[in-house]
Write a protein that holds these residues in place. Sequence first.
Motif, PDB file in Angstrom:
ATOM      1  N   SER A  61       0.834  -1.210   0.000  1.00 34.33           N
ATOM      2  CA  SER A  61       0.000   0.000   0.000  1.00 34.33           C
ATOM      3  C   SER A  61       0.866   1.256   0.000  1.00 34.33           C
ATOM      4  O   SER A  61       0.532   2.255  -0.651  1.00 34.33           O
ATOM      5  CB  SER A  61      -0.974   0.001   1.181  1.00 34.33           C
ATOM      6  N   SER A  62       1.987   1.197   0.706  1.00 33.56           N
ATOM      7  CA  SER A  62       2.912   2.340   0.705  1.00 33.56           C
ATOM      8  C   SER A  62       3.505   2.549  -0.678  1.00 33.56           C
ATOM      9  O   SER A  62       3.613   3.683  -1.151  1.00 33.56           O
ATOM     10  CB  SER A  62       4.038   2.115   1.723  1.00 33.56           C
ATOM     11  N   LEU A  63       3.883   1.454  -1.326  1.00 37.77           N
ATOM     12  CA  LEU A  63       4.446   1.548  -2.673  1.00 37.77           C
ATOM     13  C   LEU A  63       3.442   2.170  -3.638  1.00 37.77           C
ATOM     14  O   LEU A  63       3.792   3.057  -4.425  1.00 37.77           O
ATOM     15  CB  LEU A  63       4.875   0.162  -3.174  1.00 37.77           C
ATOM     16  N   GLU A  64       2.211   1.742  -3.556  1.00 37.16           N
ATOM     17  CA  GLU A  64       1.169   2.301  -4.437  1.00 37.16           C
ATOM     18  C   GLU A  64       1.025   3.808  -4.215  1.00 37.16           C
ATOM     19  O   GLU A  64       0.972   4.579  -5.172  1.00 37.16           O
ATOM     20  CB  GLU A  64      -0.160   1.596  -4.164  1.00 37.16           C
ATOM     21  N   ARG A  65       0.994   4.223  -2.948  1.00 37.79           N
ATOM     22  CA  ARG A  65       0.846   5.651  -2.647  1.00 37.79           C
ATOM     23  C   ARG A  65       2.079   6.426  -3.087  1.00 37.79           C
ATOM     24  O   ARG A  65       1.983   7.521  -3.644  1.00 37.79           O
ATOM     25  CB  ARG A  65       0.594   5.852  -1.142  1.00 37.79           C
ATOM     26  N   ILE A  66       3.259   5.860  -2.860  1.00 33.06           N
ATOM     27  CA  ILE A  66       4.508   6.524  -3.241  1.00 33.06           C
ATOM     28  C   ILE A  66       4.582   6.727  -4.752  1.00 33.06           C
ATOM     29  O   ILE A  66       4.995   7.788  -5.227  1.00 33.06           O
ATOM     30  CB  ILE A  66       5.719   5.709  -2.729  1.00 33.06           C
ATOM     31  N   LEU A  67       4.159   5.736  -5.515  1.00 27.97           N
ATOM     32  CA  LEU A  67       4.185   5.876  -6.973  1.00 27.97           C
ATOM     33  C   LEU A  67       3.214   6.948  -7.440  1.00 27.97           C
ATOM     34  O   LEU A  67       3.504   7.684  -8.391  1.00 27.97           O
ATOM     35  CB  LEU A  67       3.913   4.527  -7.635  1.00 27.97           C
ATOM     36  N   ASP A  68       2.072   7.064  -6.770  1.00 29.91           N
ATOM     37  CA  ASP A  68       1.132   8.150  -7.082  1.00 29.91           C
ATOM     38  C   ASP A  68       1.760   9.511  -6.784  1.00 29.91           C
ATOM     39  O   ASP A  68       1.623  10.458  -7.569  1.00 29.91           O
ATOM     40  CB  ASP A  68      -0.165   8.002  -6.277  1.00 29.91           C
ATOM     41  N   ILE A  69       2.432   9.601  -5.651  1.00 29.84           N
ATOM     42  CA  ILE A  69       3.093  10.861  -5.275  1.00 29.84           C
ATOM     43  C   ILE A  69       4.173  11.203  -6.291  1.00 29.84           C
ATOM     44  O   ILE A  69       4.307  12.360  -6.705  1.00 29.84           O
ATOM     45  CB  ILE A  69       3.667  10.778  -3.847  1.00 29.84           C
ATOM     46  N   LYS A  70       4.948  10.208  -6.701  1.00 28.39           N
ATOM     47  CA  LYS A  70       6.003  10.428  -7.704  1.00 28.39           C
ATOM     48  C   LYS A  70       5.419  11.019  -8.977  1.00 28.39           C
ATOM     49  O   LYS A  70       5.918  12.017  -9.507  1.00 28.39           O
ATOM     50  CB  LYS A  70       6.731   9.117  -8.017  1.00 28.39           C
ATOM     51  N   ASP A  71       4.327  10.415  -9.457  1.00 25.20           N
ATOM     52  CA  ASP A  71       3.687  10.922 -10.676  1.00 25.20           C
ATOM     53  C   ASP A  71       3.154  12.338 -10.467  1.00 25.20           C
ATOM     54  O   ASP A  71       3.230  13.173 -11.374  1.00 25.20           O
ATOM     55  CB  ASP A  71       2.554   9.984 -11.104  1.00 25.20           C
ATOM     56  N   SER A  72       2.639  12.603  -9.284  1.00 25.69           N
ATOM     57  CA  SER A  72       2.136  13.952  -8.984  1.00 25.69           C
ATOM     58  C   SER A  72       3.268  14.969  -8.977  1.00 25.69           C
ATOM     59  O   SER A  72       3.112  16.088  -9.476  1.00 25.69           O
ATOM     60  CB  SER A  72       1.404  13.967  -7.637  1.00 25.69           C
ATOM     61  N   MET A 122       3.218  21.080  -4.035  1.00 29.58           N
ATOM     62  CA  MET A 122       4.474  20.416  -3.701  1.00 29.58           C
ATOM     63  C   MET A 122       4.649  20.271  -2.191  1.00 29.58           C
ATOM     64  O   MET A 122       5.134  19.242  -1.715  1.00 29.58           O
ATOM     65  CB  MET A 122       5.661  21.173  -4.302  1.00 29.58           C
ATOM     66  N   MET A 123       4.256  21.277  -1.449  1.00 29.09           N
ATOM     67  CA  MET A 123       4.357  21.171   0.010  1.00 29.09           C
ATOM     68  C   MET A 123       3.457  20.056   0.533  1.00 29.09           C
ATOM     69  O   MET A 123       3.841  19.295   1.423  1.00 29.09           O
ATOM     70  CB  MET A 123       4.026  22.506   0.664  1.00 29.09           C
ATOM     71  N   GLU A 124       2.269  19.941  -0.029  1.00 34.35           N
ATOM     72  CA  GLU A 124       1.372  18.852   0.362  1.00 34.35           C
ATOM     73  C   GLU A 124       1.960  17.494  -0.004  1.00 34.35           C
ATOM     74  O   GLU A 124       1.887  16.540   0.785  1.00 34.35           O
ATOM     75  CB  GLU A 124       0.002  19.040  -0.291  1.00 34.35           C
ATOM     76  N   LEU A 125       2.568  17.400  -1.176  1.00 32.88           N
ATOM     77  CA  LEU A 125       3.198  16.144  -1.595  1.00 32.88           C
ATOM     78  C   LEU A 125       4.386  15.793  -0.698  1.00 32.88           C
ATOM     79  O   LEU A 125       4.572  14.628  -0.338  1.00 32.88           O
ATOM     80  CB  LEU A 125       3.650  16.233  -3.058  1.00 32.88           C
ATOM     81  N   ALA A 126       5.170  16.803  -0.340  1.00 32.92           N
ATOM     82  CA  ALA A 126       6.318  16.558   0.536  1.00 32.92           C
ATOM     83  C   ALA A 126       5.856  16.031   1.882  1.00 32.92           C
ATOM     84  O   ALA A 126       6.409  15.050   2.397  1.00 32.92           O
ATOM     85  CB  ALA A 126       7.133  17.843   0.715  1.00 32.92           C
ATOM     86  N   LEU A 127       4.847  16.638   2.441  1.00 30.84           N
ATOM     87  CA  LEU A 127       4.332  16.183   3.732  1.00 30.84           C
ATOM     88  C   LEU A 127       3.785  14.766   3.632  1.00 30.84           C
ATOM     89  O   LEU A 127       4.086  13.916   4.471  1.00 30.84           O
ATOM     90  CB  LEU A 127       3.252  17.144   4.238  1.00 30.84           C
ATOM     91  N   GLU A 128       3.012  14.507   2.592  1.00 33.28           N
ATOM     92  CA  GLU A 128       2.441  13.165   2.404  1.00 33.28           C
ATOM     93  C   GLU A 128       3.540  12.129   2.215  1.00 33.28           C
ATOM     94  O   GLU A 128       3.481  11.033   2.786  1.00 33.28           O
ATOM     95  CB  GLU A 128       1.488  13.158   1.209  1.00 33.28           C
ATOM     96  N   SER A 129       4.555  12.460   1.434  1.00 32.62           N
ATOM     97  CA  SER A 129       5.631  11.485   1.204  1.00 32.62           C
ATOM     98  C   SER A 129       6.376  11.198   2.498  1.00 32.62           C
ATOM     99  O   SER A 129       6.710  10.045   2.779  1.00 32.62           O
ATOM    100  CB  SER A 129       6.585  11.965   0.110  1.00 32.62           C
ATOM    101  N   LEU A 130       6.620  12.211   3.295  1.00 25.71           N
ATOM    102  CA  LEU A 130       7.316  11.986   4.564  1.00 25.71           C
ATOM    103  C   LEU A 130       6.475  11.140   5.519  1.00 25.71           C
ATOM    104  O   LEU A 130       7.018  10.310   6.262  1.00 25.71           O
ATOM    105  CB  LEU A 130       7.702  13.318   5.201  1.00 25.71           C
TER     106      LEU A 130
END
Length: 168
Positions: A61-72, A122-130
């Motif tokens: 599930s983390s991998l799936e979310r991380i790949l979405d964040i990467k694309d974003s 980008m700030m939202e993505l950074a927070l989500e990725s962390l």
Amino acid sequence: MKLSELQVKEFVDLLASEAAAPGGGSAAALEGALGVALAAMVCSLTVGKKKYEEKRLLIESSLERILDIKDSYIDVMVRDTEGFNNLSRAFSLPKNTEEEKEMRSVAIQDGLKACTMTPMEMMELALESLKVIEKLVGNTNNSAASDLGCATLEGCCSHVSLLSSLFF
């Protein structure tokens, strides 16, 4: 050609050129994408390993979310530069008549709004990725722990780079 379609050297050379864009925002987004790509690598090195089977659902599930964040991040990288270029074009619009002045003013306001939206994303993505990476700590392939650490640092650095591009 879209920034996301450039070879690494082409992107870096463009960034190093006299061109006003891409700039700090797109560089920060790329940095964030690289960070989450490292986190994805760590997940990929963990999934399917017998030792981590009890963590499989978390990792997948983390991998799936991380790949979405990467694309974003990649999408935001492209839109950040496009937004800046659109704003630059708006400042070049004619302003000879009242109608032209009004159209130019609207275009500039639209451009300024667009230029503030991508950094917020980008700030939202950074927070989500962390947040996702934090859940992975201690739950992934030990051999790739340093890569997960680098992913965290990239996420933090992209956030700092973004803030620097906004305020300096």
